[in-house]
Design an enzyme around this catalytic site. Structure first.
Site, PDB file in Angstrom:
ATOM      1  N   HIS A 152      62.398  31.840   8.467  1.00 44.31           N
ATOM      2  CA  HIS A 152      61.851  30.890   9.442  1.00 44.31           C
ATOM      3  C   HIS A 152      62.233  29.489   8.959  1.00 44.31           C
ATOM      4  O   HIS A 152      62.374  29.260   7.751  1.00 44.31           O
ATOM      5  CB  HIS A 152      60.326  31.067   9.429  1.00 44.31           C
ATOM      6  CG  HIS A 152      59.578  30.292  10.464  1.00 44.31           C
ATOM      7  ND1 HIS A 152      59.307  28.961  10.325  1.00 44.31           N
ATOM      8  CD2 HIS A 152      59.017  30.671  11.635  1.00 44.31           C
ATOM      9  CE1 HIS A 152      58.607  28.551  11.375  1.00 44.31           C
ATOM     10  NE2 HIS A 152      58.430  29.572  12.186  1.00 44.31           N
ATOM     11  N   ASP A 166      56.929  33.439   1.716  1.00 41.56           N
ATOM     12  CA  ASP A 166      56.366  33.040   3.005  1.00 41.56           C
ATOM     13  C   ASP A 166      55.660  34.280   3.572  1.00 41.56           C
ATOM     14  O   ASP A 166      56.309  35.236   3.991  1.00 41.56           O
ATOM     15  CB  ASP A 166      57.523  32.590   3.906  1.00 41.56           C
ATOM     16  CG  ASP A 166      57.104  32.405   5.356  1.00 41.56           C
ATOM     17  OD1 ASP A 166      55.974  32.741   5.722  1.00 41.56           O
ATOM     18  OD2 ASP A 166      57.958  31.933   6.131  1.00 41.56           O
ATOM     19  N   GLN A 183      53.673  35.834   8.338  1.00 38.60           N
ATOM     20  CA  GLN A 183      53.594  37.022   9.200  1.00 38.60           C
ATOM     21  C   GLN A 183      52.957  38.204   8.488  1.00 38.60           C
ATOM     22  O   GLN A 183      52.315  39.039   9.126  1.00 38.60           O
ATOM     23  CB  GLN A 183      55.009  37.440   9.676  1.00 38.60           C
ATOM     24  CG  GLN A 183      55.638  36.468  10.648  1.00 38.60           C
ATOM     25  CD  GLN A 183      54.835  36.316  11.937  1.00 38.60           C
ATOM     26  OE1 GLN A 183      54.113  37.210  12.368  1.00 38.60           O
ATOM     27  NE2 GLN A 183      54.948  35.159  12.554  1.00 38.60           N
ATOM     28  N   LYS A 220      47.202  32.578  12.317  1.00 40.46           N
ATOM     29  CA  LYS A 220      47.864  33.826  12.719  1.00 40.46           C
ATOM     30  C   LYS A 220      47.015  35.042  12.361  1.00 40.46           C
ATOM     31  O   LYS A 220      47.365  36.160  12.683  1.00 40.46           O
ATOM     32  CB  LYS A 220      49.223  33.942  12.036  1.00 40.46           C
ATOM     33  CG  LYS A 220      50.243  32.922  12.529  1.00 40.46           C
ATOM     34  CD  LYS A 220      51.594  33.189  11.898  1.00 40.46           C
ATOM     35  CE  LYS A 220      52.516  32.007  11.982  1.00 40.46           C
ATOM     36  NZ  LYS A 220      53.147  31.853  13.275  1.00 40.46           N
ATOM     37  N   CYS A 248      62.130  29.717  15.806  1.00 45.75           N
ATOM     38  CA  CYS A 248      62.268  28.916  14.581  1.00 45.75           C
ATOM     39  C   CYS A 248      63.119  29.635  13.539  1.00 45.75           C
ATOM     40  O   CYS A 248      62.818  29.576  12.327  1.00 45.75           O
ATOM     41  CB  CYS A 248      60.910  28.552  13.968  1.00 45.75           C
ATOM     42  SG  CYS A 248      59.900  27.587  15.068  1.00 45.75           S
TER      43      CYS A 248
HETATM   44  N1  PMP Z   1      56.992  31.522   8.411  1.00 45.31           N
HETATM   45  C1  PMP Z   1      57.001  32.458   9.361  1.00 45.31           C
HETATM   46  C2  PMP Z   1      57.690  33.762   9.112  1.00 45.31           C
HETATM   47  C3  PMP Z   1      56.340  32.207  10.579  1.00 45.31           C
HETATM   48  O1  PMP Z   1      56.359  33.132  11.537  1.00 45.31           O
HETATM   49  C4  PMP Z   1      55.678  30.972  10.762  1.00 45.31           C
HETATM   50  C5  PMP Z   1      54.956  30.636  12.054  1.00 45.31           C
HETATM   51  N2  PMP Z   1      55.684  30.893  13.202  1.00 45.31           N
HETATM   52  C6  PMP Z   1      55.707  30.048   9.727  1.00 45.31           C
HETATM   53  C7  PMP Z   1      56.371  30.355   8.570  1.00 45.31           C
HETATM   54  C8  PMP Z   1      55.039  28.712   9.845  1.00 45.31           C
HETATM   55  O2  PMP Z   1      53.667  28.846   9.876  1.00 45.31           O
HETATM   56  P1  PMP Z   1      52.747  27.590  10.269  1.00 45.31           P
HETATM   57  O3  PMP Z   1      53.297  27.089  11.568  1.00 45.31           O
HETATM   58  O4  PMP Z   1      51.393  28.189  10.404  1.00 45.31           O
HETATM   59  O5  PMP Z   1      52.866  26.606   9.170  1.00 45.31           O
END
Ligand code: PMP
Length: 407
Positions: free
Chosen positions: A123, A200, A203, A226, A365
């Site tokens: 991401h 990270d 998810q 999430k 993203c």
């Molecule tokens: N990493 C992954 C794999 C995600 O899916 C997301 C959220 N779409 C993020 C990071 C970023 O998370 P946040 O927007 O809550 O900071």
């Protein structure tokens, strides 16, 4: 025992809402999840009966607020198997957690000529901070490839992790492919080369049981919104010895021990990393979300999502969709990214919206991954504790309708 979905859906007031006069079918939890009443009520109760600033007052109310905030920290530690709540730093979410590591540990330890290993499936949150760091210090970035099935090319690790590697940054679960990555193998390889691993878990945390000790990771970031909690909160797990030696992130109140006109000394971990008044009620809400998920049992959450994604993939394929990511559901979370030849993902999401169905369309993203997949965008349905097979049937029915429009 798996989840009693019919009964737990009653905890989510949003499902009483209609969209375009149709019952809401929410298949976008990978983007952000809905909230159970228990989490909302906990935050309301906190504001109504326990609210004050934390760690400051000597009066009873402030002590109650501090106990609630620190109780949430303990819950967030327990949730990822961390033995000491001091190894949890409250953040605004995964993005801030990863940036915290970039600006503290990594900035102090990554030098010109060093390498940072990311993967092709990251991401932007776990890629752009490392690009910025590499540019700042003169390090270089390498990208561990993804194969045709959506799995990391672990067989290439020896080539990609070298004595120059200082950071390995990887997601535990992909938000596009659903792949659950073999993070322990990556951690072992990183450590053998003297590097640190930053995970990270945006998810993964909502969907699979996590134990930072079993994974042997150095840092792991996740987001409250999430996993049934409020926005504006997240947790960064860090190995205590690393946190203790790291410089602070933001400067300001709360993170200091003593302040002189020209220099300061730092508070103990984790307060050293929590400058200013934190998102107190959001952290308390995140703690309530952890308790709600613990009540369901993360093993049951995972079992339910395996059933959902298995059914979802087979139904989407029957409908003629190309579904991305591994077919083996033992290494796949509850995310199904797909494309239908005839219909652009954005048109699809717009048509499905008319049926009360929320799905995501776009690059999620993860633009570099979209290039690897050879598509500008995909549609994505993602499943959580409140979703049912009937909702997948409704999705597929609506897709048939969408195909009809473009036939
Ligand atoms: N990493 C992954 C794999 C995600 O899916 C997301 C959220 N779409 C993020 C990071 C970023 O998370 P946040 O927007 O809550 O900071």
């Amino acid at each position: 025992m798996s989840l009693d979905v019919e009964s737990l859906r009653k905890d989510f007031p949003i499902f009483e809402t209609q969209v375009h006069g149709k019952p809401l079918i929410y298949l976008d939890s990978a983007s952000s999840s809905q909230k159970p009443r228990q989490v909302v009520d906990r935050m309301v109760r906190f504001y109504e009966t326990e609210y004050a600033n934390v760690h400051r007052g000597v009066y009873d109310l402030s002590e109650r607020a501090t106990a609630a905030y620190e109780g949430a920290r303990a819950a967030c530690a327990r949730f990822v198997g961390a033995r000491d709540p001091r190894s949890i730093i409250f953040t605004r979410g995964t993005t801030e957690g990863i940036n915290l590591v970039r600006f503290t540990w990594a900035r102090a330890n990554v030098k010109a000529g060093d390498e940072i290993l990311v993967t092709e499936m990251e991401h932007h949150s776990n890629l752009v901070p490392w690009q910025l760091l590499a540019q700042e210090v003169g390090a270089s970035l390498r990208h561990l490839p993804v194969d045709d099935e959506g799995l990391l090319r672990i067989d290439l690790l020896d080539e990609y992790i070298t004595e120059r590697t200082k950071v390995v940054a990887v997601s535990l679960m992909s938000n596009v492919l659903g792949t659950i990555n073999p993070v322990r193998a990556l951690a072992d390889a990183a450590h053998a080369a003297g590097a640190r691993i930053v995970v990270d878990a945006a998810q993964a945390a909502p969907h699979i049981p996590i134990d930072v000790n079993e994974l042997d990771v150095d840092f792991l970031a996740y987001s409250s919104h999430k996993m049934l909690g409020p926005t504006g909160a997240g947790a960064l797990y860090g190995r205590l010895d690393l946190l203790e030696e790291m410089p602070p992130f933001h400067g300001g109140g709360e993170m200091i021990r003593e302040v002189f006109p020209d220099h300061s000394t730092w508070a103990e971990v984790p307060h050293k990393f929590e400058a200013g008044t934190p998102n107190i009620a959001q952290a308390v809400g995140m703690g309530a979300a952890v308790e709600y998920l613990e009540g369901l049992g993360m093993g049951n959450v995972r079992a339910h999502e395996k059933e959902m994604v298995d059914y979802g993939i087979s139904k989407l394929e029957e409908a003629g969709a190309k579904v991305y990511g591994p077919k083996d559901i033992s290494i796949r979370g509850g995310v199904a990214s797909f494309n239908l030849d005839e219909v652009h993902p954005h048109d699809m999401a717009t048509i499905l919206d008319q049926e009360g169905l929320c799905i995501r369309a776009g690059h999620h993203c993860a633009q570099p991954l979209m290039r690897v997949l050879g598509v500008p965008a995909t549609a994505r349905a993602s499943f959580y504790v409140y979703n049912t097979p009937d909702e997948i049937d409704a999705l597929v029915g609506a897709l048939d309708k969408a195909k009809g429009w473009f036939a």
